[in-house]
Design an enzyme around this catalytic site. Structure first.
Site, PDB file in Angstrom:
ATOM      1  CE1 TYR A  95       0.553   1.965   4.280  1.00 35.18           C
ATOM      2  CE2 TYR A  95       0.799  -0.468   4.466  1.00 35.18           C
ATOM      3  CZ  TYR A  95       1.008   0.636   5.103  1.00 35.18           C
ATOM      4  OH  TYR A  95       1.663   0.941   6.333  1.00 35.18           O
ATOM      5  CB  CYS A  96       1.511   3.879  -1.849  1.00 40.96           C
ATOM      6  SG  CYS A  96       0.255   4.285  -3.057  1.00 40.96           S
ATOM      7  CD1 TRP A  97      -2.206  10.298  -0.337  1.00 45.85           C
ATOM      8  CD2 TRP A  97      -1.757   9.769   1.838  1.00 45.85           C
ATOM      9  NE1 TRP A  97      -2.773  11.156   0.307  1.00 45.85           N
ATOM     10  CE2 TRP A  97      -2.559  10.962   1.816  1.00 45.85           C
ATOM     11  CE3 TRP A  97      -1.247   9.429   3.076  1.00 45.85           C
ATOM     12  CZ2 TRP A  97      -3.146  11.534   2.686  1.00 45.85           C
ATOM     13  CZ3 TRP A  97      -1.708  10.097   4.167  1.00 45.85           C
ATOM     14  CH2 TRP A  97      -2.650  11.189   3.843  1.00 45.85           C
ATOM     15  CE1 TYR A 124      -2.156   5.719   7.983  1.00 44.69           C
ATOM     16  CE2 TYR A 124      -2.717   7.801   6.733  1.00 44.69           C
ATOM     17  CZ  TYR A 124      -2.265   7.052   8.020  1.00 44.69           C
ATOM     18  OH  TYR A 124      -2.718   7.611   9.128  1.00 44.69           O
TER      19      TYR A 124
END
Length: 361
Positions: A95-97, A124
């Site tokens: 996952y990222c932002w 996130y």
């Protein structure tokens, strides 16, 4: 191998993955992250700032080209280091932002290696919305009992020993990295961000059995600079309490040992004196400073307790008016007395546990 996507961030769902990979920059990770996640950034903080500046001020194509080079190099490094020993059946969640380019780029490479890779849809932000929903908008099922008592009555130590004995505890001060007063900062340990505090808190709550009693310390709504979220604070505010009772002189001796690290830093001590929410005359301040200088720490602790902490505790107790289950007397710095107090508290909590589970005490 094709990529998979998911929005399920329940503890059971996340436990199915071999690794939760946070592809964001180290700075983003430090502020908050999914419990148990490992930071394998595709862009460093500096690289992310550089690419963002190019994207806004120069050229979007150039930003993607520069960013792509950084991402390829950084993912290659992770494949050669943190991921070098992972077998063919390795199953990561990335996952990222917001589940966009950074996690997508990394997940694509990992899936091409042959690993069954999943991307968290929304990144996130999906996780953070769930944290806010559960800690701000919902009601917790847990039932709490509070350890209460004046400053220096060894509440934290009793709580820790109950945990070692197998009782369910919630160590809020441990999660907040703060001892809960103006003197509570831990040397060399800054407090986590509010978001990270809430993530740690939710992780602990999820591991507790709502059918059993949870013991926590009676706290104010803030621990240092961290706020207890409303869903938990509501439950704590209505929880019954067990009061630990100790003489002022005994509490002062205990505090002199427990807070020796704070008193040893004279500048930090003077800063704390300046932040006390009471007016201190120049004569009184000079007297306290002299006590610290000559090492009369118990005398200093008792002077501050009598003037500030004990009256503040008494006001708080009247304001909250929580039900009292019983009082346990102890000498905090006397080992045998402490053991006896823990046993008595354990008996009370055990009876409540048995009642909650429908068993005979």
């Amino acid at each position: 191998m094709s990529l998979e996507v998911t929005e399920d961030i329940s503890a059971a769902a996340l436990a199915r993955y071999d690794m939760l990979i946070d592809a964001r920059s180290p700075g983003e990770f430090a502020e908050d992250h999914l419990p148990g996640a490992v930071n394998l950034p595709v862009l460093s903080d500096e690289e992310r700032a550089e690419v963002g500046t190019i994207y806004v001020q120069d050229d979007r194509f150039k930003a993607r080209r520069v960013g792509g080079a950084y991402v390829a190099r950084n993912v290659a490094h992770h494949l050669q280091t943190a991921l070098a020993d992972k077998p063919g059946g390795f199953r990561p969640l990335v996952y990222c932002w917001r589940g966009g380019m950074r996690s997508g780029a990394m997940a694509t490479i990992l899936s091409q290696v042959g690993w069954r890779t999943t991307v968290l849809t929304g990144g996130y932000r999906t996780y953070r919305r769930e944290v806010v929903r559960r800690l701000y908008d919902q009601t917790l099922d847990h039932r709490f009992v509070l350890l209460d008592g004046h400053t220096g009555s060894a509440k934290t130590e009793v709580l820790g020993r109950l945990g070692e004995a197998g009782f369910q505890i919630l160590d809020l001060e441990g999660l907040a990295a703060h001892r809960g007063s103006l003197f509570g900062a831990l040397p060399g340990r800054p407090q986590p961000s509010q978001k990270l505090f809430e993530s740690r808190l939710l992780g602990v709550l999820d591991a507790l059995d709502p059918a059993r009693v949870v013991v926590a310390e009676a706290e104010s709504s803030k621990i240092g600079q961290r706020m207890i979220p409303p869903a938990l604070w509501t439950r704590l505010a209505e929880a019954p309490r067990i009061e630990l009772v100790a003489e002022a002189a005994d509490r002062a001796r205990y505090l002199a040992t427990a807070y020796a690290d704070v008193v040893a830093d004279r500048k930090a001590l003077d800063d704390i004196f300046a932040r006390l929410p009471i007016r201190i005359s120049a004569e009184r301040l000079a007297s306290w400073q002299a006590m610290a200088e000559r090492g009369a720490l118990a005398e200093l602790a008792q002077a501050i307790m009598v003037l500030h902490y004990d009256p503040a505790y008494d006001r708080s107790r009247k304001r909250h008016d929580r039900a009292l289950l019983g009082a346990v007397s102890l000498v905090p710095d006397h080992p045998a007395s402490l053991v006896e107090a823990v046993d008595r508290v354990a008996q009370m909590v055990g009876e409540l546990d048995a009642s909650a589970l429908g068993r005979d005490p």
